[in-house]
Design an enzyme around this catalytic site. Structure first.
Site, PDB file in Angstrom:
ATOM      1  N   SER A  69       0.857  -1.179   0.000  1.00  0.00           N
ATOM      2  CA  SER A  69       0.000   0.000   0.000  1.00  0.00           C
ATOM      3  C   SER A  69       0.895   1.231   0.000  1.00  0.00           C
ATOM      4  CB  SER A  69      -0.860  -0.004   1.275  1.00  0.00           C
ATOM      5  OG  SER A  69      -1.496   1.247   1.467  1.00  0.00           O
ATOM      6  N   TYR A  82      -2.452   0.110  10.529  1.00  0.00           N
ATOM      7  CA  TYR A  82      -2.447  -0.481   9.189  1.00  0.00           C
ATOM      8  C   TYR A  82      -1.114  -0.263   8.469  1.00  0.00           C
ATOM      9  CZ  TYR A  82      -3.642  -0.932   4.209  1.00  0.00           C
ATOM     10  OH  TYR A  82      -3.664  -1.271   2.880  1.00  0.00           O
TER      11      TYR A  82
END
Length: 180
Positions: A69, A82
């Site tokens: 990501s 995250y």
């Protein structure tokens, strides 16, 4: 999962390691349980999937594409749980690429920006969702969100023979977000 693929197809040539839960939490809001859950899915899941895929791919070789990501490459607000888990995906990609290149296993990653997944698309119908999405679009220099097909195209390229001399890359698919 890996054993089932090998049993069905006789070998494993490509693995896309894609696991993730995305709690939007600042560190003061996050609990140890939040951290453990995200690390179990995003971190440990990525590790185990790659481990067993590499065991199945040797000695013939193969290609692994991890889904990281933009949060696994750069810091972002609300990503204290995250983001570090996606740094695992980015780091694992680089370490495994170096460790397994001479044995014919290529390991790369994609680092998507915000993508219009089913969950993101549903935000348009939630209170505050349209405003939130408009703000996120403005963070990407292309002023839009990406599509799942755009991420899939990057994964397909990295898994293909056309990328036979590419390993250890974390490829942003982010509308220019990380270039800022």
């Amino acid at each position: 999962m890996i054993a089932a693929a090998v049993e069905r197809h006789g070998r494993l040539d490509v693995l896309v390691a894609n696991a993730g839960v995305i709690p939007l939490l600042e560190i003061t809001e996050a609990s140890a349980e939040d951290w453990d859950h995200v690390m179990a899915v995003d971190g440990r899941g990525m590790f185990l999937t790659c481990k067993y895929a590499i065991e199945a791919m040797t000695p013939a070789g193969g290609a692994i594409v991890c889904v990281s990501s933009i949060s696994g490459v750069a810091g972002q607000r609300g990503q204290a749980v995250y983001g570090p888990a996606k740094f695992v995906a980015s780091g694992l990609t680089k370490h495994l690429a170096v460790e397994w290149a001479d044995r014919g296993v290529r390991v790369n990653a994609v680092a998507p920006g915000t993508i219009t997944t089913e969950r993101v698309a549903r935000l348009r119908d939630e209170p505050g969702g349209p405003e939130y999405l408009a703000a996120i679009e403005q963070l990407h220099p292309m002023r839009r969100l990406g599509s799942p097909a755009e991420v899939a195209a990057a994964v397909l390229f990295l898994a293909s023979d056309e990328a036979s001399f590419i390993t250890g890359v974390v490829l942003p698919v982010d509308g220019g977000y990380l270039a800022q």
